[in-house]
Design a protein around this motif. Structure first.
Motif, short mmCIF file in Angstrom:
data_model
loop_
_atom_site.label_atom_id
_atom_site.label_comp_id
_atom_site.label_asym_id
_atom_site.label_seq_id
_atom_site.Cartn_x
_atom_site.Cartn_y
_atom_site.Cartn_z
N ILE A 9 12.09 19.98 0.05
CA ILE A 9 13.31 19.50 0.63
C ILE A 9 14.16 18.81 -0.21
N THR A 10 13.64 17.78 -1.29
CA THR A 10 14.63 16.86 -1.99
C THR A 10 15.17 18.01 -3.06
N MET B 183 -7.98 9.99 -3.10
CA MET B 183 -7.66 8.23 -2.86
C MET B 183 -8.25 7.88 -1.42
N ILE C 261 10.49 14.85 -19.39
CA ILE C 261 9.40 13.47 -19.61
C ILE C 261 8.01 14.52 -19.41
N ASP D 36 12.54 8.44 -12.26
CA ASP D 36 12.52 9.12 -13.44
C ASP D 36 12.86 8.31 -14.67
N PRO E 212 7.41 21.09 3.02
CA PRO E 212 6.52 20.01 3.29
C PRO E 212 5.80 19.64 4.60
N TYR E 213 6.37 20.31 5.78
CA TYR E 213 6.10 20.27 7.05
C TYR E 213 5.38 21.55 7.40
N LYS F 131 17.77 7.38 -4.26
CA LYS F 131 17.22 6.74 -5.31
C LYS F 131 18.11 6.71 -6.24
N GLN G 73 0.81 -1.24 0.04
CA GLN G 73 0.06 -0.02 -0.06
C GLN G 73 0.83 1.30 0.08
N ARG H 293 12.56 16.58 -13.93
CA ARG H 293 12.52 16.07 -15.22
C ARG H 293 11.34 16.17 -16.00
N TYR H 294 10.07 16.24 -15.16
CA TYR H 294 8.79 16.20 -15.46
C TYR H 294 8.09 17.55 -15.96
N GLU I 83 -7.87 5.89 1.91
CA GLU I 83 -6.70 5.85 2.95
C GLU I 83 -6.22 4.20 2.80
N ILE J 182 6.98 12.20 -8.11
CA ILE J 182 6.12 11.81 -7.04
C ILE J 182 6.74 11.74 -5.62
N ASP J 183 8.10 11.69 -5.96
CA ASP J 183 8.98 11.74 -4.67
C ASP J 183 9.65 12.81 -4.57
N GLU J 184 9.45 13.77 -5.22
CA GLU J 184 10.16 15.13 -4.89
C GLU J 184 9.29 16.18 -4.22
N ASP J 185 9.86 17.12 -3.36
CA ASP J 185 9.33 18.12 -2.76
C ASP J 185 10.60 19.45 -2.48
N LYS K 165 -2.21 12.84 -10.74
CA LYS K 165 -1.78 12.01 -9.95
C LYS K 165 -0.42 12.33 -9.15
N GLU L 155 -0.91 14.72 -6.59
CA GLU L 155 -2.07 14.37 -5.64
C GLU L 155 -3.46 15.11 -5.67
N TYR M 171 12.93 10.45 3.88
CA TYR M 171 13.69 10.58 2.76
C TYR M 171 14.79 9.45 2.67
N PHE N 79 18.84 12.38 -3.84
CA PHE N 79 18.21 12.42 -2.49
C PHE N 79 16.68 12.53 -2.91
N ARG N 80 15.62 11.64 -2.45
CA ARG N 80 14.33 11.71 -2.71
C ARG N 80 13.51 11.18 -1.37
N LYS N 81 12.26 11.60 -1.59
CA LYS N 81 11.13 11.19 -0.80
C LYS N 81 11.12 9.56 -1.14
N ILE N 82 11.24 8.90 0.00
CA ILE N 82 10.78 7.38 -0.13
C ILE N 82 9.45 6.82 0.06
N LEU O 185 7.68 12.52 6.96
CA LEU O 185 8.14 12.13 5.72
C LEU O 185 9.43 11.42 5.76
#
Lengths: 129, 348, 382
Positions: B51-52, B346, B330, A92, B83-84, A125, A65, B13-14, B348, B46-49, B339, B342, A122, A108-111, A120
């Motif tokens: 912070i990253t 979705m 991309i 990517d 993010p926070y 990747k 999930q 890249r997106y 929970e 989806i894994d970037e914010d 998606k 977000e 991190y 460095f990525r959010k995992i 969160l």
């Protein structure tokens, strides 16, 4: 991901910190307390190279999930320049662009995240270079 | 001499094209592209914010600064998409870059000028000799409500600048700030998307403050527009910075290298800092650069930079903004974009 | 050290047993085994279960099972080694009987996987939680990475992997306890939904409920209970790095190799002496690696060996006559014991349509995680 368990691994996940056996030179990622090659217990702290290559990989299409919204995603075993291996997502990319032996860089990525209101998480990747 | 000793940027890249968004809402894509001068915008993975993005931009700045991260005494991150709500982005970023624990950390928020705020404070701290080096980052994964004009521009990316007294790449000649209470754009606590007051965001907000700050710093320094090689103005869309530049007496050529908005979109706190980073990528020794940010609410920070000979040494040590914007893109369709951002409810 | 024999077996059907709880299935298998052995008292019990806590939020199942089997009072211990929990429970039972500590020992395995837990998540807890699972890998994903490396290195083909599933489904079709009592085809495997490239749903063992129990006693007492006691010739276990990425060669399951080598040594026989074997085919590639690392075929030749039919019922070494984990089902904690039951039935000559002619010596190999633990048993009918 309960916070203390996440927090404890930060040096490895954020900065790729490993330890190198002072006796036989073997590198452990994550760091260990005892060398499984020579039983040495003295280590020096090092940071792994962020450059590496793909040893093997798969494309996850059925995920727990936590990762379900990210499918399909690539997971690979990557060997860094220090000849240390780790399991990591390859971000990517199109799955069809990934091949054994291809060069990657660790970024460095959010995992994952602990639900919508939790911490969160991190880490590293790989991206194709 | 106090100034920037290392700089670096990061862009995901997106991408999504303006026509893909227009199509979704039944709008005329040509009208949007003409009116806003936007072709496409960057989208975080989806894994970037924030912070990253800050970490990757920070790594690039460190590559150019070539200093021990442990000597950095402050990490300031400006963003309106931390993010926070409570827990500074800077804590994660400083940890990832190996700067902790002897470091002062703060997150900044001032709509789109939080990045230059961070730069402003870092500069002051170095100048006051409170710290040896300071790291200031402007980064965002900007939000725009679906269907809103902001959706065509709100994008992702950021730039990092390390300030110090030695090995300076771009000296800070002067700074100037111009701020009033102007409710042109805001986001209330807990709200997901920002709101804005339409055309009120133009004349009484963006132009008043950008031009006010621009005029103020020219007056303070006694410099004229043609003393500058380049100028960078905050880029909420393609048109506004060109108009502001013209009103202040700058040519389109002076704006060109930093006018990254057609391909990047409006990266909020990362917008003018990344335009500035792109300008440093092409600047030469002795050239002057004007940077004017804008943050709704509203205010502008202005800086005059003088590029040193060290620029040629560091330029190629990290990836350039043009490469980040043009390489390996991309493209997403609207469904994938929804998606990634977000925007889909979705279970929970 | 006393010789130890298996004198009774019992198992539930494997599959989605919606009406039955974890207690129900264990007790059902336990009673069948007690009845099959004809024993009156049980001295001690071991229960193998991987993660009843994650699957049904119930730990402490050794005591619960003793209670519900009506034998509370005896010592009962749960053994956990991921999917090798059943096999390692048998090793504990063997140790207790061979040492002389107790005579009649019940060893069971159980898992109830369909009660609504996220099975992918629960199973992933057998991998390195912080350095594999954290980054999004799954069990099919780990074996897929082994498969990709094996194909790259040895030229193992997509078709050869599929043939493992085709063969095991063919065997499972005549096993009344199997979850999937139906055959499949190469195309049926290759064209199934992709789970983790290159593995499809039909390369993967299913999510199952089930329990299996055996009764052990000293060999010199076995004839009191049965005419066909099956002697345990060897009971050996080994371990390897938990994380796949930490192994020098991801295509070699070192724990399987080590547990196999010590078992052959303990039994005083060689791989060529085995008449029938049940190996841990949680994924098709796992069977190929297992038969190689146990020494039934040279490293890298497992795919070819399978394609030639050497692992079929009438092949050189029939593998997974029960249908294997693939077709029989894989209630993880029960698997190691169910493998033993298939071998006992083969050696007793009770395997019906699946019977291997003149089967005298059989082997089971049961492993945990991506092969970080493995346990091998060798049996001979007396």
């Amino acid at each position: 991901m309960p916070s203390p368990r996440y927090w404890r691994e930060i040096p490895q996940r954020y900065r790729l910190e490993a330890n190198k056996c002072k006796k036989c030179g073997k590198i452990f990622f994550p760091p260990r307390l005892i060398c499984c090659e020579c039983r040495g217990q003295a280590f020096e702290k090092i940071r792994l190279s962020d450059e590496g290559k793909i040893i093997t990989f798969t494309v996850i299409r059925v995920a727990p999930q936590q990762f379900a919204t990210q499918t399909p995603y690539v997971v690979a075993i990557v060997e860094t320049k220090d000849e240390v291996r780790l399991t990591t997502q390859v971000a990517d990319c199109k799955p069809e662009d990934v091949e054994i032996g291809k060069k990657v860089r660790l970024v460095f990525r959010k995992i994952q995240e602990e639900g919508k209101t939790g911490i969160l998480c991190y880490g590293y990747k790989a991206v194709l270079v | 001499m106090v100034g920037i000793i290392g700089y670096g940027s990061y862009v995901p890249r997106y991408r999504i094209k303006a026509e893909e968004i227009a199509k979704q809402w039944g709008m005329d894509p040509d009208a949007i592209k003409r009116g806003l001068l936007l072709k496409e915008k960057t989208v975080p993975g989806i894994d970037e914010d924030t912070i990253t993005i800050s970490v990757e931009a920070g790594k690039n700045a460190l590559k150019r600064a070539e200093i021990d991260p442990q000597e950095i005494g402050a990490v300031y991150i400006g963003s309106e998409s931390h993010p926070y709500a409570v827990k500074p982005s800077g804590t994660v970023v400083a940890e990832a870059l190996g700067i902790v624990p002897e470091v002062h950390i703060a997150d900044y928020e001032f709509a789109c000028k939080a990045g230059t705020e961070a730069m402003f404070v870092c500069y002051s701290q170095v100048k006051a000799e409170v710290i040896k080096y300071g790291l200031a980052i402007g980064a965002d994964t900007s939000q725009g409500a679906p269907g809103d004009a902001l959706e065509y521009s709100a994008s992702a990316g950021g730039s990092a600048f390390i300030f110090g007294k030695e090995k300076v790449v771009a000296e800070i000649v002067e700074t100037y700030s111009y701020t009033t209470d102007t409710p042109d754009f805001w986001r209330r606590e807990g709200a997901f998307y920002p709101r804005h007051s339409g055309r009120f965001t133009g004349e009484p907000a963006y132009f008043k403050h950008v031009i006010g700050a621009g005029k103020g710093i020219l007056e303070k320094t006694g410099l004229k527009p043609d003393d500058f090689a380049y100028a960078v103005f905050h880029m909420p869309n393609g048109k506004f910075p060109l108009t502001a530049g013209k009103k202040l007496g700058f040519t389109k050529e002076q704006l060109e290298p930093g006018w990254i908005v057609p391909l990047m979109g409006n990266t909020y706190s990362g917008s003018s800092p990344t335009g500035f980073s792109a300008t440093l990528d092409v600047a030469k020794q002795g050239e002057l650069i004007l940077l004017v940010s804008f943050g709704s609410g509203a205010g502008s920070d202005a800086f005059v930079f003088k590029v040193t000979d060290r620029i040629d040494e560091v330029r190629d040590k990290a990836i350039k903004v043009k490469e980040l914007l043009e390489n390996d893109r991309i493209y997403l369709n609207y469904g994938q974009y929804a998606k990634f951002r977000e925007k889909i409810i979705m279970n929970e | 050290m006393r010789d130890v024999a298996i004198i009774g077996c019992g198992m539930t059907k494997f599959g989605e047993l919606w009406k039955k709880s974890i207690r129900d299935i264990f007790v059902e298998a336990g009673l069948k085994a007690i009845d099959d052995a004809g024993v009156e008292n049980i001295d001690s019990m071991y229960v193998g279960s991987m993660t009843s806590g994650l699957f049904v939020e119930q730990e402490h199942i050794s005591a619960i099972m003793a209670d519900y089997l009506g034998i509370a009072g005896i010592p009962a211990v749960r053994i956990e080694s991921a999917c090798a929990s059943g096999g390692l429970a048998l090793r504990q039972g063997f140790i207790e009987v061979t040492s002389g500590m107790n005579d009649i020992v019940l060893v069971g395995g159980v898992e109830k996987m369909t009660d609504g837990a996220d099975a992918t998540y629960a199973l992933a807890s057998a991998a390195d939680q912080e350095y594999e699972v954290y980054n999004g890998i799954t069990f099919p994903g780990l074996y897929a990475m082994i498969a990709r490396a094996h194909m790259h290195r040895y030229g193992t083909t997509r078709k050869q992997l599929a043939l493992v599933a085709v063969k095991n489904h063919k065997n499972g079709a005549s096993n009344p306890n199997a979850q999937f009592q139906r055959e499949t085809t190469i195309d049926g495997v290759i064209n199934a939904t992709m789970v983790a490239d290159p593995l499809t749903l039909m390369d993967c063992s299913p999510v199952s409920d089930g329990a299996a129990c055996v009764i052990l006693c000293p060999l010199d007492q076995a004839k009191k209970y049965t005419d066909t006691p099956v002697k345990i010739l060897a009971s050996c276990a080994a371990t390897d790095n938990i994380a796949l990425h930490q192994r020098d060669d991801v295509t070699i399951l070192k724990a399987v190799k080590l547990s196999g080598e010590s078992a052959f040594k303990q039994a005083g026989i060689s791989p060529g002496d085995i008449d029938v074997a049940e190996v841990h085919d949680c994924f098709t590639i796992a069977e190929i690696c297992a038969i190689e690392d146990l020494g039934f075929v040279a490293k890298g030749k497992g795919g070819e060996f399978t394609e030639k039919g050497e692992t079929a019922l009438d092949g050189k070494i029939p593998i997974n006559t029960s249908g294997g984990l693939k077709s029989k089902g894989h209630p993880v904690g029960a698997t190691g014991i169910a493998q033993v039951i298939e071998i006992v039935e083969q050696l007793r000559g009770n395997a019906g349509k699946r019977q291997v002619k003149n089967a005298k010596v059989g082997l089971t190999q049961n492993m945990g995680g991506s092969g970080a633990s493995s346990v091998v048993h060798i049996f001979r009918v007396v």
